[in-house]
Scaffold this active site. Structure first.
Site, PDB file in Angstrom:
ATOM      1  N   THR A  16      20.229   1.723  -6.286  1.00  0.00           N
ATOM      2  CA  THR A  16      18.954   2.126  -6.457  1.00  0.00           C
ATOM      3  C   THR A  16      18.798   3.368  -7.493  1.00  0.00           C
ATOM      4  O   THR A  16      18.005   3.108  -8.266  1.00  0.00           O
ATOM      5  CB  THR A  16      18.442   2.610  -5.186  1.00  0.00           C
ATOM      6  OG1 THR A  16      18.590   1.370  -4.014  1.00  0.00           O
ATOM      7  CG2 THR A  16      16.670   2.414  -5.325  1.00  0.00           C
ATOM      8  N   HIS A  24      19.790   9.838  -3.456  1.00  0.00           N
ATOM      9  CA  HIS A  24      19.107   9.881  -2.194  1.00  0.00           C
ATOM     10  C   HIS A  24      20.078   9.621  -1.069  1.00  0.00           C
ATOM     11  O   HIS A  24      19.723   8.819  -0.247  1.00  0.00           O
ATOM     12  CB  HIS A  24      18.282   8.645  -2.288  1.00  0.00           C
ATOM     13  CG  HIS A  24      18.622   7.146  -2.505  1.00  0.00           C
ATOM     14  ND1 HIS A  24      19.247   6.952  -3.755  1.00  0.00           N
ATOM     15  CD2 HIS A  24      18.961   6.219  -1.765  1.00  0.00           C
ATOM     16  CE1 HIS A  24      19.595   5.676  -3.733  1.00  0.00           C
ATOM     17  NE2 HIS A  24      19.668   5.196  -2.367  1.00  0.00           N
ATOM     18  N   CYS A  75       7.025  10.556  10.324  1.00  0.00           N
ATOM     19  CA  CYS A  75       6.204  11.553  10.596  1.00  0.00           C
ATOM     20  C   CYS A  75       5.657  11.588  12.133  1.00  0.00           C
ATOM     21  O   CYS A  75       4.940  12.416  12.530  1.00  0.00           O
ATOM     22  CB  CYS A  75       4.788  11.468   9.578  1.00  0.00           C
ATOM     23  SG  CYS A  75       3.766  10.027  10.179  1.00  0.00           S
ATOM     24  N   CYS A  81       1.392   8.396  11.800  1.00  0.00           N
ATOM     25  CA  CYS A  81       0.854   7.181  10.953  1.00  0.00           C
ATOM     26  C   CYS A  81       0.741   5.882  11.699  1.00  0.00           C
ATOM     27  O   CYS A  81       1.552   5.794  12.752  1.00  0.00           O
ATOM     28  CB  CYS A  81       1.444   7.162   9.399  1.00  0.00           C
ATOM     29  SG  CYS A  81       2.976   6.333   9.557  1.00  0.00           S
ATOM     30  N   CYS A 108       4.316   4.540  11.949  1.00  0.00           N
ATOM     31  CA  CYS A 108       5.409   5.348  12.802  1.00  0.00           C
ATOM     32  C   CYS A 108       5.011   5.057  14.435  1.00  0.00           C
ATOM     33  O   CYS A 108       5.635   4.831  15.103  1.00  0.00           O
ATOM     34  CB  CYS A 108       5.122   6.819  12.757  1.00  0.00           C
ATOM     35  SG  CYS A 108       6.302   7.238  11.361  1.00  0.00           S
ATOM     36  N   CYS A 130       7.459   4.562   7.396  1.00  0.00           N
ATOM     37  CA  CYS A 130       6.457   5.553   7.558  1.00  0.00           C
ATOM     38  C   CYS A 130       5.617   5.643   6.156  1.00  0.00           C
ATOM     39  O   CYS A 130       6.285   5.839   4.987  1.00  0.00           O
ATOM     40  CB  CYS A 130       7.107   6.934   7.790  1.00  0.00           C
ATOM     41  SG  CYS A 130       6.190   8.488   7.742  1.00  0.00           S
ATOM     42  N   ARG A 189       4.113   8.261   1.275  1.00  0.00           N
ATOM     43  CA  ARG A 189       4.351   7.351   0.211  1.00  0.00           C
ATOM     44  C   ARG A 189       3.822   7.592  -1.153  1.00  0.00           C
ATOM     45  O   ARG A 189       4.654   7.392  -1.985  1.00  0.00           O
ATOM     46  CB  ARG A 189       3.874   5.977   0.907  1.00  0.00           C
ATOM     47  CG  ARG A 189       4.295   4.786  -0.140  1.00  0.00           C
ATOM     48  CD  ARG A 189       5.722   4.307   0.133  1.00  0.00           C
ATOM     49  NE  ARG A 189       6.091   3.547  -1.076  1.00  0.00           N
ATOM     50  CZ  ARG A 189       6.493   4.091  -2.282  1.00  0.00           C
ATOM     51  NH1 ARG A 189       6.514   5.475  -2.581  1.00  0.00           N
ATOM     52  NH2 ARG A 189       6.832   3.194  -3.292  1.00  0.00           N
ATOM     53  N   ARG A 248      31.712   2.724  -2.553  1.00  0.00           N
ATOM     54  CA  ARG A 248      30.968   4.053  -2.768  1.00  0.00           C
ATOM     55  C   ARG A 248      31.503   5.154  -3.384  1.00  0.00           C
ATOM     56  O   ARG A 248      32.979   5.303  -3.060  1.00  0.00           O
ATOM     57  CB  ARG A 248      30.234   4.389  -1.411  1.00  0.00           C
ATOM     58  CG  ARG A 248      29.156   3.831  -0.754  1.00  0.00           C
ATOM     59  CD  ARG A 248      27.817   4.227  -1.846  1.00  0.00           C
ATOM     60  NE  ARG A 248      26.571   3.446  -1.282  1.00  0.00           N
ATOM     61  CZ  ARG A 248      26.392   2.577  -1.645  1.00  0.00           C
ATOM     62  NH1 ARG A 248      26.867   1.588  -2.401  1.00  0.00           N
ATOM     63  NH2 ARG A 248      25.104   2.307  -1.296  1.00  0.00           N
TER      64      ARG A 248
HETATM   65  N1  APR Z   1      27.083 -15.195  -5.407  1.00  0.00           N
HETATM   66  C1  APR Z   1      27.929 -14.493  -4.513  1.00  0.00           C
HETATM   67  N2  APR Z   1      28.343 -13.135  -4.776  1.00  0.00           N
HETATM   68  C2  APR Z   1      27.776 -12.448  -5.630  1.00  0.00           C
HETATM   69  C3  APR Z   1      27.084 -12.952  -6.843  1.00  0.00           C
HETATM   70  C4  APR Z   1      26.582 -14.429  -6.599  1.00  0.00           C
HETATM   71  N3  APR Z   1      25.744 -15.093  -7.313  1.00  0.00           N
HETATM   72  N4  APR Z   1      26.507 -12.101  -7.780  1.00  0.00           N
HETATM   73  C5  APR Z   1      27.143 -10.916  -7.458  1.00  0.00           C
HETATM   74  N5  APR Z   1      27.791 -11.168  -6.141  1.00  0.00           N
HETATM   75  C6  APR Z   1      28.726 -10.115  -5.405  1.00  0.00           C
HETATM   76  C7  APR Z   1      29.380  -9.220  -6.352  1.00  0.00           C
HETATM   77  O1  APR Z   1      30.855  -9.562  -6.758  1.00  0.00           O
HETATM   78  C8  APR Z   1      29.262  -7.866  -5.416  1.00  0.00           C
HETATM   79  O2  APR Z   1      30.899  -7.953  -4.593  1.00  0.00           O
HETATM   80  O3  APR Z   1      27.923  -9.404  -4.546  1.00  0.00           O
HETATM   81  C9  APR Z   1      28.224  -8.237  -4.472  1.00  0.00           C
HETATM   82  C10 APR Z   1      27.288  -7.050  -4.479  1.00  0.00           C
HETATM   83  O4  APR Z   1      27.891  -5.977  -4.267  1.00  0.00           O
HETATM   84  P1  APR Z   1      27.735  -4.413  -4.700  1.00  0.00           P
HETATM   85  O5  APR Z   1      27.263  -4.673  -6.318  1.00  0.00           O
HETATM   86  O6  APR Z   1      28.635  -3.543  -4.573  1.00  0.00           O
HETATM   87  O7  APR Z   1      26.329  -4.054  -4.232  1.00  0.00           O
HETATM   88  P2  APR Z   1      25.775  -3.106  -2.926  1.00  0.00           P
HETATM   89  O8  APR Z   1      25.981  -1.802  -3.033  1.00  0.00           O
HETATM   90  O9  APR Z   1      26.514  -3.724  -1.829  1.00  0.00           O
HETATM   91  O10 APR Z   1      24.254  -3.499  -2.764  1.00  0.00           O
HETATM   92  C11 APR Z   1      23.712  -4.935  -2.740  1.00  0.00           C
HETATM   93  O11 APR Z   1      21.683  -4.225  -1.979  1.00  0.00           O
HETATM   94  O12 APR Z   1      20.694  -2.189  -2.079  1.00  0.00           O
HETATM   95  C12 APR Z   1      20.618  -3.350  -2.897  1.00  0.00           C
HETATM   96  O13 APR Z   1      20.171  -3.012  -4.947  1.00  0.00           O
HETATM   97  C13 APR Z   1      21.178  -3.122  -4.389  1.00  0.00           C
HETATM   98  O14 APR Z   1      20.658  -5.335  -4.577  1.00  0.00           O
HETATM   99  C14 APR Z   1      21.738  -4.573  -4.412  1.00  0.00           C
HETATM  100  C15 APR Z   1      22.381  -5.061  -2.888  1.00  0.00           C
HETATM  101 ZN    ZN Z   2       4.865   7.987   9.516  1.00  0.00          ZN
END
Ligand code: APR
Ligand code: ZN
Length: 375
Positions: A48, A68, A98, A101, A104, A112, A116, A370
């Protein structure tokens, strides 16, 4: 000695979209009423943050301090703050709680709405900011702004956690892990003995796998186009993994074939509207539930045959895994301390704040689960 005074410290400032973050000396004003100033100890870097930095986020105001997924210690509290005191170990929460609201008060949602509108504009609840740099006001982000040595958050956007918990690990409970884990437990309500499939085996998908396993699913199918993700997925509880590129037929057809009609629960953890459709179609007729967790790009729309819903499948989604934040995050910390929840396994990279841009590179290369920035 810093209480009541402006603190000058290091922070990663996003001056404009699509540009690397710049480490700057920023001024952090003391907390006002119902606010808490935190000394950030560690912060994860999440998609994000990258999404906002990419310029795709229509809400973002610049310059801004992103981040975040943090954890830290209370440095000082503003007037009227009763739940926190100096030295408390805390996790900032981008969805507050909170308790007053309409949202909540409902047991059906965690969204919540109390702060926002100001949070979306990068402002504190009173409509002003606590950060400045080179004489310019700097905006807040998601009510947390953890890419700074010190940050200020609303007292409803914060929870106190066990002082024995390592902050450089439990910071990840600020976003990615609860998002996936809760999607399985709270949103899908995965049942014992069920068959599940998870699209995307990044941090969010692995947290879903962990949730499905905790709920007692007997079959957990990992779906990813990057086979390097399979080994870790199996360590987290996936019973088998499939690569859609290995089959001539659409992956949903293959999954329907190997599961005798489809899955009880499917999860989309990529943010791709095409895989969202596959995940719905791979659900079993009559009862299958598909949960959308991945965040799709701006303006994207989902489509599917309505007949799939008419014939008893359910399409749903959640943010932050449906967890009511203040109530749940301290409990998740306790489960981690009791070794019932994995966190350490998600941390593939750590770095000082000055290297925060590397965390974005690793994310874009797909080499990290991560990255955790340590202050
Ligand atoms: N088919 C299968 N797997 C896919 C495809 C697809 N078409 N496209 C991408 N992937 C796989 C990638 O290879 C990767 O392993 O999806 C996985 C996505 O993992 P990350 O990029 O590490 O993302 P992550 O942090 O797990 O977040 C995933 O959640 O929070 C949201 O915005 C974020 O949309 C994202 C999702
Ligand atoms: Zn609230």
């Amino acid at each position: 000695e810093t209480v009541g005074k402006v603190i000058t410290c290091s922070a990663a400032v996003a001056w404009e979209p699509k540009k690397p973050l710049v480490i700057e000396q920023v001024e952090v004003a003391p907390p006002k009423a119902h606010e808490v100033r935190i000394k950030v100890f560690a912060t994860g870097v999440c998609h994000t943050d990258a999404f906002t930095l990419s310029g795709e986020d229509p809400e973002a105001a610049y310059p801004v301090i992103l981040g975040h997924e943090g954890a830290g210690l209370v440095e000082s509290v503003g007037e009227g703050v009763t739940n926190f005191e100096i030295g408390d170990h805390v996790i900032p929460l981008y969805i507050p709680q909170c308790r007053a609201c309409k949202f909540c008060q409902s047991s059906k949602t965690n969204l919540c709405q109390k702060v926002r509108s100001t949070q979306g504009k990068g402002l504190m609840p009173d409509g002003t900011v606590r950060f400045s740099c080179k004489g310019k006001e700097v905006f807040h982000y998601m009510g947390t702004s953890t890419f700074s040595e010190y940050t200020v958050v609303a007292d409803i956007s914060l929870c106190k956690v066990d002082k024995a918990a390592p902050l450089d690990k439990v910071c990840l409970l600020g976003c990615g892990i609860p998002t996936g884990y809760g999607a399985a437990l709270n949103t899908a309500k995965v049942e014992k003995g069920s068959t599940c499939a998870v699209w995307g085996l990044g941090a969010v998908g692995l947290a879903v796998v962990m949730g499905c396993k905790a709920a007692g699913a007997s079959r957990i199918i990992g779906v990813d186009i990057n086979t390097k993700k399979f080994e870790t997925a199996k360590e987290f509880g996936a019973t088998e993994c499939v690569n859609p590129l290995d089959f001539k037929v659409p992956i949903e057809d293959k999954i329907i074939e190997i599961t005798d009609g489809g899955c009880d629960f499917t999860f989309e953890c990529i943010g791709n509207v095409k895989t969202m459709k596959s995940a719905l179609h791979a659900c079993h007729k009559g009862w299958g539930v598909s949960v959308i967790i991945g965040v799709a790009g701006r303006g994207q729309e989902i489509s599917a045959r309505p007949f799939y819903l008419v014939t008893g499948r359910t399409w749903k989604g959640t943010a932050f895994g449906g967890f009511k934040s203040v109530d749940s995050v301290p409990k998740l910390v306790d489960s981690y301390m009791a070794k019932n929840l994995k966190i350490d396994e998600f941390v593939t990279h750590t770095m000082p704040l000055c290297d925060v841009n590397k965390a974005f590179d690793y994310m874009h290369e797909g080499t990290s689960l991560r990255s955790v920035v340590m202050f």
